[in-house]
Design an enzyme around this catalytic site. Structure first.
Site, short mmCIF file in Angstrom:
data_model
loop_
_atom_site.label_atom_id
_atom_site.label_comp_id
_atom_site.label_asym_id
_atom_site.label_seq_id
_atom_site.Cartn_x
_atom_site.Cartn_y
_atom_site.Cartn_z
N THR A 45 34.17 42.46 44.56
CA THR A 45 33.38 41.91 45.67
C THR A 45 32.04 41.46 45.09
OG1 THR A 45 34.42 43.46 47.19
CG2 THR A 45 32.40 42.37 47.94
N LYS A 101 35.01 38.24 52.78
CA LYS A 101 34.81 39.65 52.44
C LYS A 101 33.45 40.14 52.96
CE LYS A 101 35.35 43.61 50.20
NZ LYS A 101 36.40 44.60 50.23
N LYS A 157 25.71 47.43 47.62
CA LYS A 157 25.72 46.15 46.88
C LYS A 157 26.29 45.03 47.75
CE LYS A 157 29.45 45.66 44.79
NZ LYS A 157 30.80 45.11 44.97
P1 NAP Z 1 34.88 51.65 40.10
O1 NAP Z 1 35.92 52.70 40.27
O2 NAP Z 1 33.46 52.07 39.97
O3 NAP Z 1 35.30 50.77 38.82
C1 NAP Z 1 34.47 49.75 38.35
C2 NAP Z 1 35.13 49.09 37.16
O4 NAP Z 1 34.28 48.02 36.69
C3 NAP Z 1 35.33 50.05 35.96
O5 NAP Z 1 36.51 49.71 35.30
C4 NAP Z 1 34.10 49.73 35.10
O6 NAP Z 1 34.27 50.05 33.75
C5 NAP Z 1 34.02 48.22 35.29
N1 NAP Z 1 32.69 47.69 34.98
C6 NAP Z 1 31.55 47.90 35.68
N2 NAP Z 1 30.53 47.22 35.11
C7 NAP Z 1 31.05 46.59 34.03
C8 NAP Z 1 30.49 45.74 33.04
N3 NAP Z 1 29.20 45.41 33.04
N4 NAP Z 1 31.30 45.27 32.08
C9 NAP Z 1 32.63 45.60 32.07
N5 NAP Z 1 33.21 46.42 32.97
C10 NAP Z 1 32.42 46.89 33.95
O7 NAP Z 1 34.90 50.60 41.30
P2 NAP Z 1 36.13 50.18 42.24
O8 NAP Z 1 36.11 51.04 43.45
O9 NAP Z 1 37.36 50.03 41.42
O10 NAP Z 1 35.60 48.75 42.72
C11 NAP Z 1 35.73 47.59 41.91
C12 NAP Z 1 35.41 46.35 42.76
O11 NAP Z 1 36.31 46.30 43.88
C13 NAP Z 1 33.99 46.37 43.34
O12 NAP Z 1 33.47 45.07 43.38
C14 NAP Z 1 34.21 46.91 44.75
O13 NAP Z 1 33.18 46.50 45.64
C15 NAP Z 1 35.56 46.30 45.10
N6 NAP Z 1 36.35 47.03 46.11
C16 NAP Z 1 36.45 48.39 46.09
C17 NAP Z 1 37.21 49.03 47.07
C18 NAP Z 1 37.36 50.54 47.11
O14 NAP Z 1 37.81 51.06 48.16
N7 NAP Z 1 37.05 51.28 46.03
C19 NAP Z 1 37.85 48.28 48.05
C20 NAP Z 1 37.76 46.90 48.03
C21 NAP Z 1 37.00 46.28 47.05
P3 NAP Z 1 34.02 51.56 33.21
O15 NAP Z 1 35.31 52.30 33.43
O16 NAP Z 1 33.66 51.40 31.80
O17 NAP Z 1 32.88 52.14 34.03
#
Ligand code: NAP
Length: 290
Positions: A97, A172, A240
């Site tokens: 997102t 979104k 965010k």
């Molecule tokens: P998360 O568990 O915190 O995972 C974030 C991922 O991004 C990790 O693999 C992290 O790597 C990677 N990352 C972050 N900064 C980076 C960088 N500078 N360079 C390379 N890799 C980087 O988050 P998530 O819940 O999966 O969410 C991911 C996205 O989906 C977000 O944009 C979120 O808003 C969206 N989303 C989430 C949900 C939900 O329910 N969780 C639902 C819909 C959409 P590391 O492992 O090294 O930290």
């Protein structure tokens, strides 16, 4: 692009790992990369996909690159790293997102190397990602979206083409305003019920059964009552998203008071060190944190 899809996933967090599993089960996953390499190793062992040493290597080997990273700058950083490996005709599909502006910027970088881009943010939570039943809000041209449809279908129950690049992220943003408003109302109401000394379990059950029922109440109600906030959607990530919505509202010269209230609440929770809690951790604030 070759007919055969060779997909790579970049960003193996709470959402990226289950998405990678579904792509592997559909037989299209070739490679994975994650900033923290140990996660990529685990997913590689589990799925049989190769672990790429760099995003560039993954881009060289794959013709569909699915990204799922935290925020705008993270996506821009990853795109900068993978761009030298991208082949003409490949497609990057971003499920993170981010703002519509960032989506358009990434699309333009890819266009410069002859590759396509689809912004494909998702809704349905970690549960939806695990079940492969996410809702995908897609922005891009129809031909590009059709080419990557097997990838989108592997992770979702619904794919809706909303318009050109950026439309997925704009959709979104609308979704996140609703998510935040629902969380505000549910957390405030459950904290209110506790102050009224109502039996929490029965309260949850009766309001869920009527017109106040919602995804949030159904999936987070019980864990909130148990003070458990470890799974799901980090509230720092919703903050965010809401800041993206705030920017869009400013451009449109409109005010969104519920969104503003949610931004204040999540800023306070992040300052208290709760940023990694699920968004249902908002109930702590509504109860009144000492
Ligand atoms: P998360 O568990 O915190 O995972 C974030 C991922 O991004 C990790 O693999 C992290 O790597 C990677 N990352 C972050 N900064 C980076 C960088 N500078 N360079 C390379 N890799 C980087 O988050 P998530 O819940 O999966 O969410 C991911 C996205 O989906 C977000 O944009 C979120 O808003 C969206 N989303 C989430 C949900 C939900 O329910 N969780 C639902 C819909 C959409 P590391 O492992 O090294 O930290």
């Amino acid at each position: 692009m070759d007919k055969k899809i060779r997909a790579g996933v970049i960003g193996l967090g709470a959402m990226g790992v289950p998405m990678a599993r579904h792509l592997a089960n559909s037989g299209v996953l070739d490679m994975v990369w994650n900033r923290t390499s140990s996660t990529a190793e685990t997913v590689s062992k589990e799925t049989g996909a190769l672990k790429a040493e760099t995003p560039e290597r993954l881009a060289t080997a794959c013709n569909v690159i699915l990204t799922c990273v935290s925020a705008d700058q993270d996506l821009l950083d990853v795109v900068e790293q993978l761009l030298p490996g991208v082949k003409p005709g490949s497609v990057l599909v971003d499920t993170s997102t981010v703002s519509p502006v960032t989506a358009k910027r990434v699309a333009s970088s890819l266009k410069n190397v002859g590759a396509g881009f689809v912004d494909a943010p998702v809704s349905g939570g970690v549960e939806g990602a695990k079940k492969g039943t996410l809702s995908v809000m897609a922005g891009g041209d129809s031909a590009t979206i059709s080419r990557i449809m097997p990838v989108l279908e592997a992770i979702s129950a619904t794919v809706t083409h909303m318009g050109p690049v950026g439309s997925g992220q704009a959709t979104k943003a609308v979704n996140q305003v609703m998510i935040a408003g629902i969380a505000e109302a549910v957390c405030e109401a459950l904290a209110f019920g506790e102050k009224l000394n109502l039996p929490s379990e029965r309260l949850l059950s009766i309001v869920s059964a009527g017109a106040a029922g919602s995804w949030f109440l159904e999936h987070r109600g019980e864990t909130m009552l148990k003070d458990s906030f470890d799974v799901g959607f980090k509230l720092s990530l919703l903050l965010k998203d809401l800041l993206i919505c705030q920017d869009l509202a400013r451009e449109l010269n409109i005010t969104m008071p519920t969104t503003e209230a949610a931004i204040r609440d999540y800023r306070e929770l992040v300052a208290l060190g709760d940023g990694d809690h699920d968004i249902s951790g908002l109930i702590r604030l509504k109860r009144g944190i000492d």
